[in-house]
Design a protein around this motif. Structure first.
Motif, mmCIF file in Angstrom:
data_model
loop_
_atom_site.group_PDB
_atom_site.id
_atom_site.type_symbol
_atom_site.label_atom_id
_atom_site.label_comp_id
_atom_site.label_asym_id
_atom_site.label_seq_id
_atom_site.Cartn_x
_atom_site.Cartn_y
_atom_site.Cartn_z
ATOM 1 N N UNK A 209 15.766 -9.567 -65.058
ATOM 2 C CA UNK A 209 15.828 -10.805 -65.843
ATOM 3 C C UNK A 209 17.225 -11.014 -66.421
ATOM 4 N N UNK A 210 17.801 -9.954 -66.974
ATOM 5 C CA UNK A 210 19.155 -10.036 -67.533
ATOM 6 C C UNK A 210 20.165 -10.331 -66.434
ATOM 7 N N UNK A 211 20.021 -9.701 -65.279
ATOM 8 C CA UNK A 211 20.919 -9.950 -64.145
ATOM 9 C C UNK A 211 20.906 -11.414 -63.732
ATOM 10 N N UNK A 212 19.707 -12.001 -63.647
ATOM 11 C CA UNK A 212 19.597 -13.408 -63.252
ATOM 12 C C UNK A 212 20.151 -14.338 -64.328
ATOM 13 N N UNK A 213 19.945 -13.979 -65.597
ATOM 14 C CA UNK A 213 20.508 -14.770 -66.686
ATOM 15 C C UNK A 213 22.031 -14.722 -66.644
ATOM 16 N N UNK A 214 22.578 -13.552 -66.420
ATOM 17 C CA UNK A 214 24.029 -13.379 -66.339
ATOM 18 C C UNK A 214 24.601 -14.194 -65.171
ATOM 19 N N UNK A 215 23.884 -14.179 -64.054
ATOM 20 C CA UNK A 215 24.395 -14.832 -62.849
ATOM 21 C C UNK A 215 24.579 -16.333 -63.037
ATOM 22 N N UNK A 216 23.823 -16.935 -63.942
ATOM 23 C CA UNK A 216 23.918 -18.382 -64.135
ATOM 24 C C UNK A 216 25.301 -18.816 -64.585
ATOM 25 N N UNK A 217 26.009 -17.933 -65.287
ATOM 26 C CA UNK A 217 27.355 -18.291 -65.755
ATOM 27 C C UNK A 217 28.436 -17.495 -65.038
ATOM 28 N N UNK A 218 28.069 -16.758 -63.992
ATOM 29 C CA UNK A 218 29.043 -15.938 -63.265
ATOM 30 C C UNK A 218 29.909 -16.797 -62.350
ATOM 31 N N UNK A 219 31.083 -16.276 -62.000
ATOM 32 C CA UNK A 219 31.981 -16.970 -61.081
ATOM 33 C C UNK A 219 31.327 -17.140 -59.722
ATOM 34 N N UNK A 220 30.634 -16.101 -59.263
ATOM 35 C CA UNK A 220 29.932 -16.155 -57.989
ATOM 36 C C UNK A 220 28.507 -15.649 -58.188
ATOM 37 N N UNK A 221 27.584 -16.540 -58.551
ATOM 38 C CA UNK A 221 26.220 -16.111 -58.850
ATOM 39 C C UNK A 221 25.552 -15.330 -57.720
ATOM 40 N N UNK A 222 25.750 -15.785 -56.488
ATOM 41 C CA UNK A 222 25.100 -15.102 -55.371
ATOM 42 C C UNK A 222 25.617 -13.686 -55.188
ATOM 43 N N UNK A 223 26.924 -13.500 -55.409
ATOM 44 C CA UNK A 223 27.484 -12.148 -55.289
ATOM 45 C C UNK A 223 26.863 -11.226 -56.342
ATOM 46 N N UNK A 224 26.693 -11.721 -57.561
ATOM 47 C CA UNK A 224 26.092 -10.907 -58.616
ATOM 48 C C UNK A 224 24.681 -10.506 -58.219
ATOM 49 N N UNK A 225 23.889 -11.454 -57.748
ATOM 50 C CA UNK A 225 22.509 -11.149 -57.395
ATOM 51 C C UNK A 225 22.422 -10.227 -56.176
#
Length: 449
Positions: free
Chosen positions: A345-361
């Motif tokens: 859940x935290x990972x997906x929340x973080x990804x919303x504001x990440x430079x590259x959301x797909x890379x984070x996920x």
């Protein structure tokens, strides 16, 4: 906080997301935005919402929250506080401690309450805005009753006396101080007004001249604090707030104080519970938090039989059937599955504001989150229930931040979990000692007799 599986967070504002992520990066419980993380708490929602609604209608409620270290007691109470704020409650969270806020000195507890008082519109301390809003409401009521501008001061005084009539039976100086505050403001004496308001908030060592001008003397004492709390509830209600939500956190620290202070504190807690149940504090929702050892051990609640009787709750049945309406509720804590679900859940929340959301996920996928959760739990002697704070801190600060900032960073290749003693709490350090070969607890140390 207990979670069951990953919950994909809704789209939220950048400010709320940043507040949550920044707190987790520091290893702290977020002050707000907890609904973004609160999965698995739905079993409590119906009962707690009904209690909040009852308090908003003039009832009063006492609740004891029970949970092991790491089970999310602070998170739970802040989550419940947010639900109270949405109903226009004022909220105050107070950390009980022997030196700063001893529970047996209710005047100190009241002072911390006013210092930590917050509303939907004002951060701590919201005492002055609340008092100012109350006088504004009195003026509006007086004008609505037909008072002219010349008659307004006298009509406001009549309303003040009428609204605080019950409070004045127990704490007449509360109304006296409010009058003194209003007079000082009318005279343009800001210094005196601020000093009188500080005295009203339980602050000691207020200048004698300010107290004389307001017609009050001395400092607030243990018994006067209950009357002042009653007065504060009246002011909150008349200024448009539906109630007051108060948390006394970490009450289990009472087990470590001197026996005489502990006995006084336990009796003060018993007195508070009785006053809440007697209806003296309409509009108050009072919560305490503690560990099972505090509720069940001989150095805690069981030390005072009348208090133990008031808090007695049956937890011997299947945990699925624990009663959320009971005076004491139990937080189930974390297991490996729920910890991984929270991490996702935290990972997906973080990804919303990440430079590259797909890379984070992709890089920090569910498998890696599970591996990191196991590693952190292993570093703490396999005690998964104690791992959430450290796990989330490592996930955000050591892994997600680096994945977001460095395109070639792969946590599977470039990151190895390290846990320094300096970043652990006492409980975590105790558990980590068992992994490094030291004793896990005092009971594990052999003593020759």
């Amino acid at each position: 906080m207990s979670t069951t599986g990953s919950q994909r967070p809704m789209q939220v504002s950048a400010a709320r997301r940043r507040t949550v992520i920044d707190a987790l990066r520091r290893g702290a419980v977020p002050e707000s935005g907890l609904d973004l993380l609160a999965t698995g708490l739905d079993r409590f929602e119906a009962a707690l919402d009904a209690e909040l609604d009852a308090v908003a209608s003039g009832a009063s409620v006492f609740k004891a929250v029970r949970g092991e270290y790491g089970s999310g007691k602070t998170f739970f109470t802040r989550w419940l506080g947010e639900r109270a704020k949405r109903r226009n409650f004022a909220v105050a969270e107070i950390q009980i401690s022997e030196n700063e806020t001893p529970l047996h000195r209710l005047e100190t507890v009241y002072r911390r309450l006013t210092e930590r008082l917050t509303t939907t519109s004002f951060p701590p301390s919201a005492l002055r805005p609340v008092v100012d809003a109350w006088f504004y409401a009195l003026e509006e009521d007086a004008l609505a009753d037909g008072a002219t501008e010349d008659e307004l001061p006298a009509q406001v005084e009549k309303l003040l006396v009428a609204r605080l009539a019950e409070v004045s039976r127990h704490a007449p100086s509360f109304a006296t101080a409010l009058r003194g505050y209003r007079v000082a403001l009318a005279d343009g004496d800001e210094a005196t007004a601020a000093a009188v308001l500080a005295w009203l908030g339980g602050q000691p060592h207020v200048a004698a001249a300010a107290r004389r001008s307001a017609g009050v003397r001395g400092d607030l004492d243990h018994f006067g604090a209950l009357g002042f709390l009653q007065g504060l509830l009246t002011v909150l209600r008349d200024s448009g707030h539906t109630g007051l939500f108060v948390v006394l956190d970490e009450v289990e620290t009472l087990q470590r104080v001197r026996s005489d202070a502990r006995d006084k504190a336990l009796n003060a807690l018993r007195q508070l519970i009785d006053e809440v149940h007697s209806g003296r504090f309409p509009g108050l929702y009072l919560v305490i938090t503690g560990t099972p050892a505090f509720y069940d051990g001989q150095q805690g609640v069981q030390r005072l039989a009348p208090l133990a009787q008031r808090l007695a709750t049956d937890f011997t049945t299947d945990p699925r059937f624990d009663n959320p309406r009971a005076v004491q509720i139990k937080l189930p804590g974390f297991d490996q599955e729920s910890l991984v679900g929270l991490g996702a859940t935290i990972r997906d929340l973080y990804a919303q504001s990440a430079t590259s959301p797909e890379r984070v996920r992709t890089v920090v996928d569910d498998t890696y989150v599970a591996d990191l959760a196991r590693a952190v739990g292993g570093a703490l002697g396999g005690k998964v229930g104690v791992a959430p704070r450290l796990f989330l801190k490592k996930l955000v600060g050591d892994v997600l931040d680096r994945v977001d900032q460095f395109d070639d960073f792969d946590p599977r290749q470039h990151y190895r979990l390290t846990v320094a003693s300096s970043e652990l709490t006492d409980v975590e350090r105790n558990l980590a000692a068992s992994v490094s070969g030291g004793p896990a607890a005092a009971d594990d140390i052999d003593v020759e007799l």
